[in-house]
Design a protein around this motif. Structure first.
Motif, PDB file in Angstrom:
ATOM      1  N   LEU A 180      -0.291  -9.115  -8.710  1.00 45.82           N
ATOM      2  CA  LEU A 180       0.972  -8.380  -8.863  1.00 45.82           C
ATOM      3  C   LEU A 180       1.044  -7.909 -10.378  1.00 45.82           C
ATOM      4  N   ILE A 181       0.904  -8.857 -11.085  1.00 40.00           N
ATOM      5  CA  ILE A 181       1.097  -8.509 -12.468  1.00 40.00           C
ATOM      6  C   ILE A 181      -0.029  -7.440 -13.169  1.00 40.00           C
ATOM      7  N   ARG A 182      -1.189  -7.697 -12.627  1.00 40.14           N
ATOM      8  CA  ARG A 182      -2.430  -6.734 -13.087  1.00 40.14           C
ATOM      9  C   ARG A 182      -2.147  -5.273 -12.487  1.00 40.14           C
ATOM     10  N   SER A 183      -1.525  -5.348 -11.245  1.00 35.36           N
ATOM     11  CA  SER A 183      -1.374  -4.050 -10.714  1.00 35.36           C
ATOM     12  C   SER A 183      -0.112  -3.300 -11.104  1.00 35.36           C
ATOM     13  N   ALA A 184       0.707  -3.884 -11.905  1.00 40.50           N
ATOM     14  CA  ALA A 184       2.036  -3.297 -12.612  1.00 40.50           C
ATOM     15  C   ALA A 184       1.585  -3.109 -14.045  1.00 40.50           C
ATOM     16  N   PRO A 185       0.929  -1.879 -14.458  1.00 43.59           N
ATOM     17  CA  PRO A 185       0.663  -1.738 -16.005  1.00 43.59           C
ATOM     18  C   PRO A 185       1.915  -1.472 -16.788  1.00 43.59           C
ATOM     19  N   ASN A 186       2.977  -1.158 -16.172  1.00 42.07           N
ATOM     20  CA  ASN A 186       4.181  -0.677 -16.787  1.00 42.07           C
ATOM     21  C   ASN A 186       5.225  -1.618 -16.672  1.00 42.07           C
ATOM     22  N   LEU A 187       4.917  -2.936 -16.522  1.00 38.11           N
ATOM     23  CA  LEU A 187       5.911  -4.110 -16.133  1.00 38.11           C
ATOM     24  C   LEU A 187       6.641  -4.530 -17.445  1.00 38.11           C
ATOM     25  N   CYS A 188       8.169  -4.362 -17.328  1.00 41.00           N
ATOM     26  CA  CYS A 188       8.861  -4.855 -18.325  1.00 41.00           C
ATOM     27  C   CYS A 188       9.736  -6.047 -18.228  1.00 41.00           C
ATOM     28  N   SER A 243       0.750  -1.304  -0.105  1.00 41.74           N
ATOM     29  CA  SER A 243      -0.209   0.143   0.130  1.00 41.74           C
ATOM     30  C   SER A 243       0.908   1.118   0.015  1.00 41.74           C
ATOM     31  N   SER A 244       2.094   1.023   0.676  1.00 43.69           N
ATOM     32  CA  SER A 244       2.888   2.467   0.607  1.00 43.69           C
ATOM     33  C   SER A 244       3.847   2.553  -0.292  1.00 43.69           C
ATOM     34  N   LEU A 245       3.954   1.317  -1.332  1.00 35.93           N
ATOM     35  CA  LEU A 245       5.233   1.463  -2.173  1.00 35.93           C
ATOM     36  C   LEU A 245       5.035   1.877  -3.627  1.00 35.93           C
ATOM     37  N   HIS A 246       4.482   3.043  -3.626  1.00 34.03           N
ATOM     38  CA  HIS A 246       4.022   3.485  -4.681  1.00 34.03           C
ATOM     39  C   HIS A 246       4.961   3.818  -5.719  1.00 34.03           C
ATOM     40  N   LYS A 247       6.212   4.146  -5.230  1.00 34.98           N
ATOM     41  CA  LYS A 247       7.430   4.350  -6.132  1.00 34.98           C
ATOM     42  C   LYS A 247       8.177   3.259  -6.591  1.00 34.98           C
ATOM     43  N   ILE A 248       7.899   1.879  -6.259  1.00 37.17           N
ATOM     44  CA  ILE A 248       8.687   0.889  -6.203  1.00 37.17           C
ATOM     45  C   ILE A 248       9.011   0.648  -7.688  1.00 37.17           C
ATOM     46  N   GLU A 249      10.093   0.318  -8.138  1.00 38.54           N
ATOM     47  CA  GLU A 249      10.477  -0.053  -9.483  1.00 38.54           C
ATOM     48  C   GLU A 249      10.989  -1.249  -9.773  1.00 38.54           C
ATOM     49  N   LYS A 250      11.691  -1.959  -8.760  1.00 41.79           N
ATOM     50  CA  LYS A 250      11.999  -3.426  -8.767  1.00 41.79           C
ATOM     51  C   LYS A 250      11.530  -3.915  -7.485  1.00 41.79           C
ATOM     52  N   ARG A 278       9.118  -1.901 -12.814  1.00 42.84           N
ATOM     53  CA  ARG A 278       9.293  -2.171 -14.126  1.00 42.84           C
ATOM     54  C   ARG A 278       9.927  -3.723 -13.898  1.00 42.84           C
ATOM     55  N   THR A 279      10.467  -4.028 -12.770  1.00 42.51           N
ATOM     56  CA  THR A 279      10.961  -5.709 -12.683  1.00 42.51           C
ATOM     57  C   THR A 279      10.270  -6.206 -11.699  1.00 42.51           C
ATOM     58  N   LEU A 280       9.735  -7.566 -11.892  1.00 38.59           N
ATOM     59  CA  LEU A 280       8.968  -8.119 -10.962  1.00 38.59           C
ATOM     60  C   LEU A 280       9.924  -9.661 -10.933  1.00 38.59           C
ATOM     61  N   SER A 281      10.336 -10.081  -9.720  1.00 32.75           N
ATOM     62  CA  SER A 281      10.929 -11.165  -9.449  1.00 32.75           C
ATOM     63  C   SER A 281      10.332 -12.120  -8.499  1.00 32.75           C
ATOM     64  N   CYS A 282       9.789 -13.311  -8.856  1.00 32.86           N
ATOM     65  CA  CYS A 282       9.060 -14.136  -7.845  1.00 32.86           C
ATOM     66  C   CYS A 282       9.772 -15.514  -7.950  1.00 32.86           C
TER      67      CYS A 282
END
Length: 462
Positions: free
Chosen positions: A327-335, A271-278, A306-310
């Motif tokens: 998580l994928i749905r909530s990251a519209p700019n995932l690369c 909820s507080s990680l609005h600026k998370i990039e990785k 931009r980067t999600l690692s699970c």
């Protein structure tokens, strides 16, 4: 001809060697790449080399010098404590002879050492470090429960690394403020749970298997990167102070506690990680995120991610798969998306998913889900489960910019199963005309805790 050859040899010997005529700062840089004992030995080369080592800005005392200072046979004859005294005396002598700024200091405690002796000397070295303007301090201890609190806050450090150590708490010196620290890396470190450390410019914090420590112990308004690894979660998770975080990884080695919560854990954590990039998740932390129910997507999207690692996902657990989709749905700019399957999931009290469950799940949940910016996908320890194939099918069909999907096959996967899975994947429709499926020989790397961890034996912690 004999006389000519003699004159040629004399001219060759009369020339100075090329290394000795290099500028002093270049010589110091060369010596920094040598073990400290070899750097000191250069003093016997010539008069110009006699004091060259005394101005090198980096001093490293590791296992190599400890084995030289005292061997096993000598230790058995004269006693362990005497040998440790000899070891620190060598370090003390080098520090006394050192002439110039000291920017980096690395010390690894010898195994089976008398930690008390080294801690006593360390208290004497801290004022010397302060005078020499030290910036990076690394101490790999041996006994984390040795309650000696060193006043590292008196140093103008920018980078502090501690392993198997007792981290000083507030009562020892009436408050701990690390004014210049930008990086703190703690592994196997212990302290009192109520300790608070003021770090106004701290940007990177690594906490691995540390006792009584979490990010809430640090007042760090500028924190950008946080790596955490715990064996268990003994208290409710808090995301306080992480509003400016850019990079975050969390590994949970043991089963998460069963907590009754009104809000889903995935919402509480993100909820507080609005600026998370990785964002990286490992081991059982995905199961923790999945507890308490799962929304289709977060109310506030992770627009900067931009980067999600699970890592270590159990694809037989419907809750974990649903959490991944959230998580994928909530990251519209995932690369970039890195997925690692748990090759040997442990049995636990969680709802397992059948093929029918996931088919219903995918038909309902994938329909309104896209990955418009996804370019790279890495799938490690692929086993050919229905849930895995459905995820591959979705990613290929909903990723118009996808370039490559790398798939690493689980070593225990039978060849006929692998061949059948490959046939299915080749028939899946693709939104990207250039999307390719490539085989990956080795699995994608684990959670990154920084290159310094490679120097440590962390088998007892992970």
């Amino acid at each position: 001809m004999a006389e000519s050859s003699t004159r040629k040899v004399r001219r060759t010997h009369s020339k100075k060697d090329r290394i000795s005529v290099l500028p002093r700062n270049i010589l110091e840089t060369i010596l920094c790449f040598l073990p400290i004992q070899d750097a000191v030995r250069t003093s016997i080369l010539s008069r110009s080399w006699r004091h060259c080592w005394t101005t090198i800005p980096n001093l490293v005392f590791d296992d190599d010098i400890s084995s030289i200072s005292f061997g096993t046979s000598e230790c058995e004859c004269n006693g362990l404590e005497l040998m440790v005294v000899k070891y620190v005396s060598v370090i003390n002598k080098i520090l006394i002879l050192h002439d110039g700024p000291l920017l980096k200091f690395f010390l690894r405690f010898p195994s089976l050492c008398k930690a008390r002796v080294i801690h006593d000397y360390l208290d004497q070295w801290i004022p010397l470090f302060s005078r020499k303007g030290i910036k990076q301090l690394t101490i790999l201890g041996y006994d984390r429960w040795h309650f000696t609190a060193h006043n590292f806050s008196s140093l103008g450090l920018t980078h502090l690394r501690l392993a198997n150590f007792w981290f000083p708490c507030i009562p020892a010196f009436g408050g701990m403020t690390y004014t210049y620290l930008r990086i703190i890396e703690l592994i196997g470190v212990a302290t009192t749970e109520n300790s608070i450390f003021d770090c106004p410019v701290l940007e990177k914090l690594t906490l691995m298997v540390s006792y009584g420590l979490s990010h809430t112990n640090f007042r760090a308004p500028n924190l950008k990167c946080l790596h955490q690894h715990y064996r268990e979660m003994i208290s409710e998770y808090s995301s306080a102070g992480l509003e400016n975080l850019r990079e975050y990884s969390f590994r949970l080695s043991g089963d998460p506690p069963i907590m009754q919560t009104e809000t889903p854990n995935v919402v509480n954590v993100l909820s507080s990680l609005h600026k998370i990039e990785k964002f990286s998740i490992a081991k059982y932390f995905m199961r923790y995120l999945a507890a308490g129910g799962l929304p289709k997507r977060l109310s506030r999207p992770l627009s900067y991610l931009r980067t999600l690692s699970c890592f270590d996902i159990n694809f037989t657990c419907l809750a974990e798969v649903s959490c991944l989709l959230c998580l994928i749905r909530s990251a519209p700019n995932l690369c970039k998306l890195h997925i690692s399957v748990d090759p040997d999931p442990e049995e636990g009290n969680f709802e397992e998913s059948s093929e029918e469950d996931f088919q219903d799940c995918s038909a309902d949940q994938f329909q309104d889900c896209t990955a418009d910016h996804l370019e790279i996908v890495t799938f490690s320890h692929f086993q050919g489960l229905k849930a895995e194939l459905e995820l591959v099918k979705f990613l290929l069909a909903r990723s118009p910019l996808l370039k490559t999907m790398f798939i690493h096959r689980n070593l225990n996967m039978e060849k006929d199963v692998a061949f059948k899975s490959l046939e299915e994947m080749l028939e899946f429709s693709r939104a990207s005309s250039r999307a390719q499926i490539k085989s990956l020989k080795y699995p994608f790397g684990a959670v990154d805790y920084g290159p310094w961890v490679n120097d440590l034996d962390i088998c007892d912690f992970v």
